[in-house]
Motif scaffolding. Structure first.
Motif, PDB file in Angstrom:
ATOM      1  N   ASP A   1       0.854  -1.187   0.000  1.00 35.56           N
ATOM      2  CA  ASP A   1       0.000   0.000   0.000  1.00 35.56           C
ATOM      3  C   ASP A   1       0.887   1.233   0.000  1.00 35.56           C
ATOM      4  OD1 ASP A   1      -2.368   1.407  -0.042  1.00 35.56           O
ATOM      5  OD2 ASP A   1      -2.795   1.162   2.082  1.00 35.56           O
ATOM      6  N   ILE A   2       0.331   2.342  -0.427  1.00 37.42           N
ATOM      7  CA  ILE A   2       1.060   3.616  -0.418  1.00 37.42           C
ATOM      8  C   ILE A   2       0.641   4.379   0.820  1.00 37.42           C
ATOM      9  CG2 ILE A   2       1.421   5.799  -1.625  1.00 37.42           C
ATOM     10  CD1 ILE A   2       0.831   4.229  -4.242  1.00 37.42           C
ATOM     11  N   LYS A   3       1.627   4.738   1.645  1.00 39.44           N
ATOM     12  CA  LYS A   3       1.331   5.497   2.867  1.00 39.44           C
ATOM     13  C   LYS A   3       0.898   6.903   2.490  1.00 39.44           C
ATOM     14  CE  LYS A   3       3.242   6.885   7.273  1.00 39.44           C
ATOM     15  NZ  LYS A   3       4.421   6.873   8.143  1.00 39.44           N
ATOM     16  N   THR A   4      -0.204   7.333   3.063  1.00 41.29           N
ATOM     17  CA  THR A   4      -0.704   8.684   2.817  1.00 41.29           C
ATOM     18  C   THR A   4      -0.588   9.497   4.086  1.00 41.29           C
ATOM     19  OG1 THR A   4      -2.960   8.018   3.341  1.00 41.29           O
ATOM     20  CG2 THR A   4      -2.313   7.919   1.021  1.00 41.29           C
ATOM     21  N   GLU A   5      -0.685  10.798   3.949  1.00 40.48           N
ATOM     22  CA  GLU A   5      -0.538  11.717   5.074  1.00 40.48           C
ATOM     23  C   GLU A   5      -1.671  11.582   6.084  1.00 40.48           C
ATOM     24  OE1 GLU A   5       2.111  13.734   5.678  1.00 40.48           O
ATOM     25  OE2 GLU A   5       3.012  12.737   3.968  1.00 40.48           O
ATOM     26  N   ASN A   6      -2.850  11.148   5.639  1.00 40.50           N
ATOM     27  CA  ASN A   6      -4.025  11.097   6.526  1.00 40.50           C
ATOM     28  C   ASN A   6      -3.976   9.938   7.460  1.00 40.50           C
ATOM     29  OD1 ASN A   6      -4.607  13.201   4.894  1.00 40.50           O
ATOM     30  ND2 ASN A   6      -6.367  12.250   3.913  1.00 40.50           N
TER      31      ASN A   6
END
Length: 118
Positions: A113-118
């Motif tokens: 998965d791609i880590k997001t800021e949220n």
């Protein structure tokens, strides 16, 4: 001289400055030499997840694949499985990171998965 001279001067005065991942556009209107004006607008960079890039792997271990994706796309990938060193990937890919991660997950049965800021 002529009517096109001010247009040529105005066109030559458009300047694009790229600073890191952002760009500032400065437009100078030189049509009236006694009254120079400037307009500044900040342009935000595109979301790196959706920026299209080209990346190649040749029998590359999955941990190295993830490291390269992070470098090329400027993102953080999570969910590397414990047996990742046993998985290799050979692939030529052109497109955004989210679709690449999806393709890897479908091909190798992983849950990256791609880590997001949220």
């Amino acid at each position: 001289s002529g009517w096109w001279t001010p247009l040529r001067s105005a066109a030559a005065a458009v300047l694009l400055i790229a600073l890191g991942a952002t760009a500032t556009i400065i437009v100078r209107n030189n049509l009236a030499p006694d009254t120079p004006t400037a307009t500044e607008q900040t342009v935000l960079p595109a979301d790196p997840i959706h920026v299209s890039r080209v990346i190649d792997f040749d029998d590359t271990p999955l941990p190295d694949v993830v490291t390269r994706i992070e470098e090329v796309y400027g993102i953080e990938v999570t969910g590397l499985p414990s047996d990742a060193t046993e998985m290799t990937l050979t692939l030529h890919y052109e497109g955004p990171a989210d679709e690449l991660i999806e393709a890897i997950n479908e091909t190798l049965g992983t849950h990256l998965d791609i880590k997001t800021e949220n």
